[in-house]
Enzyme design. Structure first.
Site, PDB file in Angstrom:
ATOM      1  N   HIS A  68      54.788  60.395  86.471  1.00 47.10           N
ATOM      2  CA  HIS A  68      53.704  59.429  86.647  1.00 47.10           C
ATOM      3  C   HIS A  68      53.792  58.305  85.609  1.00 47.10           C
ATOM      4  CE1 HIS A  68      52.135  63.046  88.647  1.00 47.10           C
ATOM      5  NE2 HIS A  68      51.225  62.291  89.240  1.00 47.10           N
ATOM      6  N   GLU A 128      57.449  67.542  85.194  1.00 49.53           N
ATOM      7  CA  GLU A 128      56.660  66.415  84.694  1.00 49.53           C
ATOM      8  C   GLU A 128      55.196  66.765  84.867  1.00 49.53           C
ATOM      9  OE1 GLU A 128      54.634  64.020  86.611  1.00 49.53           O
ATOM     10  OE2 GLU A 128      54.818  65.323  88.363  1.00 49.53           O
ATOM     11  N   SER A 155      54.285  64.910  92.670  1.00 51.27           N
ATOM     12  CA  SER A 155      52.971  65.324  92.189  1.00 51.27           C
ATOM     13  C   SER A 155      52.449  66.459  93.079  1.00 51.27           C
ATOM     14  CB  SER A 155      52.019  64.119  92.141  1.00 51.27           C
ATOM     15  OG  SER A 155      50.872  64.422  91.381  1.00 51.27           O
TER      16      SER A 155
END
Length: 301
Positions: free
Chosen positions: A275, A205, A115
């Site tokens: 996630h 992602e 992330s």
């Protein structure tokens, strides 16, 4: 474990010391942190805390100076064999302004996270040092057992089983794996934190972005010519990226297909990382083969 392009840090051995730091957002999930620490300890690692792990400065885990100092201390600590990022959030890129990795005087070590930690992983990639796109400490306990064991097995043996996804575009390509959160990566384009895209398998992602925002980011990549040297694209989970209720919108899958499938390179989607679900470990800098016909991402030894 070797690479023609990236230097891989030494493998971990149970009993090694690792250090937990918070390079981005302030800690909120104390129970999740303790659960993640217990998993590392159950694998017989000694976990130390960086000096900022519980600091707060607005939404950041301390101001830029203390977060930068925590990273520097962990990087330079001769006892520390890996740096565990506590959580993502926002702020990793801020501490990397005018940052230097003190190479070759400091032996590289694993940095582990995903992330917002994309900023650290990509910064290391600019100096050809491998790292690990994998769960942060506050998400590790939510991982299925196979995903947890996959991460520890890689760190201790350097080996990974293939990941199975769904083919969107056929063909086969080999290259250097470059995972990222799309939103974070987009804000690193054309900065000193962007590694070379020459010959990479780009792995993306994201979370909580409306489809039109995904479209806007990918259109920026296209206008910059960022995909010109990319050899293949592997997509993980784009979770909570549904259209705004009542809007006349494409789905996020429709956006991704529209922006990628005319690139004439292998594309594999629905791989188990990102996630809100299993987040399989992906080594930045590892040579891989992306098989768009079988939908497999395979890791070369």
């Amino acid at each position: 474990m070797s690479s023609n392009f990236y230097q891989l840090p030494p493998l971990l051995v149970p009993g090694d010391t690792v250090k937990a730091i918070a390079p981005s957002g302030a800690l909120k999930e104390t129970a999740a942190l303790e659960a993640g620490l217990n998993i590392w300890r159950s694998h017989e690692y000694k976990v130390k805390f960086g000096l900022n792990y519980n600091k707060r400065f607005g939404y950041l885990a301390g101001d830029d100076n203390i977060r930068r100092q925590a990273l520097q201390d962990a990087w330079q600590d001769p006892e520390c064999q890996a740096i565990l990022c506590i959580r993502g959030g926002y702020g990793g890129a801020r501490l990397l302004e005018n940052w230097q990795w003190d190479l070759p005087s400091i032996k590289p070590k694993w940095i582990i996270g995903f992330s917002d930690v994309t900023a650290l992983l990509w910064s290391l990639a600019t100096v050809k040092i491998a790292s690990l796109h994998a769960p942060v400490l506050t998400t590790l306990a939510q991982e299925p057992q196979w995903s947890q064991e996959r991460m520890f097995n890689y760190l201790q043996t350097g080996k990974l089983d293939p990941l199975q996804g769904k083919t969107w575009q056929g063909g086969t390509a080999s290259g250097i794996l470059l995972p990222a959160n799309l939103t974070v990566a987009t804000h690193l384009l054309k900065t000193p934190l962007q590694p070379s895209f020459d010959g990479v398998i780009l792995v993306l992602e994201d979370v909580t972005e409306y489809p039109y925002r995904i479209d806007r980011m990918l259109t920026q990549w296209r206008l910059m010519g960022a995909f010109a040297r990319v050899k293949g694209i592997a997509l993980g989970r784009f979770s909570r990226c549904e259209p705004y209720p009542g809007s006349n919108s494409w789905t996020v899958e429709e956006v991704l297909r529209d922006r990628f499938t005319d690139l004439n390179i292998p594309i594999v989607a629905d791989l188990p990382f990102g996630h809100d679900g299993a987040n399989a470990a992906l080594p930045v800098g590892q040579k891989v083969t992306l098989d768009g016909d079988s939908g497999k991402l395979m890791f070369d030894e």
